[in-house]
Design a protein around this motif. Sequence first.
Motif, short mmCIF file in Angstrom:
data_model
loop_
_atom_site.label_atom_id
_atom_site.label_comp_id
_atom_site.label_asym_id
_atom_site.label_seq_id
_atom_site.Cartn_x
_atom_site.Cartn_y
_atom_site.Cartn_z
N THR A 1 0.64 -1.26 0.14
CA THR A 1 0.19 -0.17 0.12
C THR A 1 0.95 1.31 0.02
O THR A 1 1.97 1.34 0.12
CB THR A 1 -0.95 0.05 1.24
N ILE A 2 0.38 2.35 -0.25
CA ILE A 2 1.18 3.56 -0.58
C ILE A 2 1.76 3.83 0.64
O ILE A 2 3.13 4.23 0.78
CB ILE A 2 -0.02 4.87 -0.72
N ASP A 3 1.34 3.72 2.01
CA ASP A 3 2.16 4.09 3.24
C ASP A 3 2.01 2.64 3.96
O ASP A 3 1.22 2.62 4.78
CB ASP A 3 1.40 4.94 4.07
N ILE B 1 18.72 -17.10 1.46
CA ILE B 1 19.50 -15.70 0.97
C ILE B 1 18.14 -14.76 2.14
O ILE B 1 17.09 -15.02 2.08
CB ILE B 1 19.04 -15.21 -0.45
N SER B 2 18.96 -14.43 3.10
CA SER B 2 18.24 -13.14 3.85
C SER B 2 17.78 -12.01 3.14
O SER B 2 18.91 -11.29 2.65
CB SER B 2 18.82 -12.90 5.01
N LEU B 3 16.57 -11.48 2.80
CA LEU B 3 16.08 -10.32 2.22
C LEU B 3 16.02 -9.50 3.15
O LEU B 3 15.03 -9.84 4.08
CB LEU B 3 15.03 -10.69 1.15
N ASN B 4 16.19 -7.95 2.88
CA ASN B 4 15.46 -7.16 3.63
C ASN B 4 15.47 -5.71 2.86
O ASN B 4 16.20 -4.95 3.25
CB ASN B 4 16.52 -6.83 5.03
N PRO B 5 14.35 -5.93 1.97
CA PRO B 5 14.48 -4.59 1.23
C PRO B 5 14.04 -3.33 1.93
O PRO B 5 13.08 -3.40 2.90
CB PRO B 5 13.34 -5.02 -0.05
N GLN B 6 14.66 -2.26 1.70
CA GLN B 6 14.32 -0.91 2.15
C GLN B 6 13.25 -0.43 1.44
O GLN B 6 13.14 -0.22 0.35
CB GLN B 6 15.53 -0.19 2.22
N LEU B 7 11.98 0.09 2.16
CA LEU B 7 10.96 0.79 1.31
C LEU B 7 11.09 2.25 1.64
O LEU B 7 10.44 3.12 0.88
CB LEU B 7 9.62 0.24 2.35
N LYS B 8 11.71 2.82 2.65
CA LYS B 8 11.84 4.14 3.21
C LYS B 8 13.16 4.52 3.70
O LYS B 8 13.83 3.57 4.21
CB LYS B 8 10.83 4.65 4.16
N ASP B 9 13.66 5.44 3.67
CA ASP B 9 14.92 6.03 3.97
C ASP B 9 14.34 6.68 5.47
O ASP B 9 13.57 6.63 5.82
CB ASP B 9 15.55 7.11 3.55
N ASP B 10 15.45 6.88 6.26
CA ASP B 10 15.46 7.42 7.69
C ASP B 10 14.49 8.74 7.77
O ASP B 10 13.78 9.06 8.73
CB ASP B 10 16.71 7.71 8.29
N SER B 11 14.35 9.51 6.43
CA SER B 11 13.46 10.73 6.85
C SER B 11 11.97 10.38 6.19
O SER B 11 11.24 11.21 6.09
CB SER B 11 14.08 11.74 5.59
N GLY B 12 11.64 8.98 5.84
CA GLY B 12 10.65 8.66 5.40
C GLY B 12 10.07 8.86 3.92
O GLY B 12 9.03 8.58 3.60
N SER C 1 10.27 7.45 0.15
CA SER C 1 10.05 5.94 -0.32
C SER C 1 11.06 5.76 -1.40
O SER C 1 11.36 6.59 -2.24
CB SER C 1 8.64 5.97 -1.05
N TYR C 2 11.71 4.50 -1.22
CA TYR C 2 12.23 4.00 -2.27
C TYR C 2 11.50 3.05 -3.18
O TYR C 2 11.93 2.82 -4.38
CB TYR C 2 13.36 2.93 -1.57
N SER C 3 10.25 2.89 -3.18
CA SER C 3 9.52 2.20 -3.68
C SER C 3 9.24 2.97 -5.07
O SER C 3 8.82 4.10 -5.03
CB SER C 3 8.25 1.78 -3.02
N ASP C 4 8.73 2.40 -6.04
CA ASP C 4 8.08 3.04 -7.02
C ASP C 4 6.69 3.13 -6.96
O ASP C 4 6.00 2.09 -6.94
CB ASP C 4 8.60 2.27 -8.51
N CYS C 5 6.19 4.28 -6.87
CA CYS C 5 4.58 4.31 -6.54
C CYS C 5 3.81 4.77 -7.72
O CYS C 5 3.97 5.82 -8.31
CB CYS C 5 4.41 5.41 -5.26
N GLY C 6 2.82 4.19 -7.73
CA GLY C 6 1.67 4.57 -8.63
C GLY C 6 0.33 5.50 -8.00
O GLY C 6 0.61 5.53 -6.80
N TYR D 1 -0.91 1.84 -5.32
CA TYR D 1 0.39 0.90 -4.80
C TYR D 1 1.69 1.35 -4.90
O TYR D 1 1.91 2.28 -5.80
CB TYR D 1 -0.10 -0.46 -5.08
N CYS D 2 2.51 0.53 -4.21
CA CYS D 2 3.84 0.94 -4.43
C CYS D 2 4.81 -0.50 -4.84
O CYS D 2 4.27 -1.40 -4.45
CB CYS D 2 4.54 1.51 -3.12
N GLU D 3 5.60 -0.46 -5.50
CA GLU D 3 6.64 -1.65 -5.84
C GLU D 3 7.82 -1.41 -5.51
O GLU D 3 8.57 -0.51 -6.02
CB GLU D 3 6.25 -2.08 -7.40
#
Length: 132
Positions: free
Chosen positions: A42-44, A66-77, A79-84, A87-89
């Motif tokens: 979702t967007i947030d 494999i341990s996965l830990n994708p970052q969705l946001k940086d420390d400032s909030g 988004s690293y996600s590609d958002c429409g 939704y975000c991807e």
Amino acid sequence: MYTKTFNDFQDNRWSKTDIKVFDFDIKKDIESADISFIFTHTIDPQYKNVHMELVIKYPDGKSYNISLNPQLKDDSGNSYSDCGENYCEVKMNVKQDMKMPAGKYEITLENKYDEDYLPNVNSLGITVESDD
């Protein structure tokens, strides 16, 4: 070559007990394949990253974890996600230039979130691509 997506998350919740299984056959030996993981939310999503365990089981029975830990946001909030609009991807490479002998493969993806479920999940997918 192979793509599968799960989007069966009731109330957008991925339960810790719901291990996703991607199984497929490789018809001939492949010298170089790339495996990617796609996560839509979702967007947030209300979290900065997602803890997961991915296991690739080869035709000979050997496994690669494999341990996965994708970052969705940086420390400032931000988004690293590609958002429409709805939704975000996030897409990430899991394994590159992987030799894949012919045979049956199984990739499992397990939620390692601290709670009973990971909220705000739309879909999870795996893609295996090759130039062969």
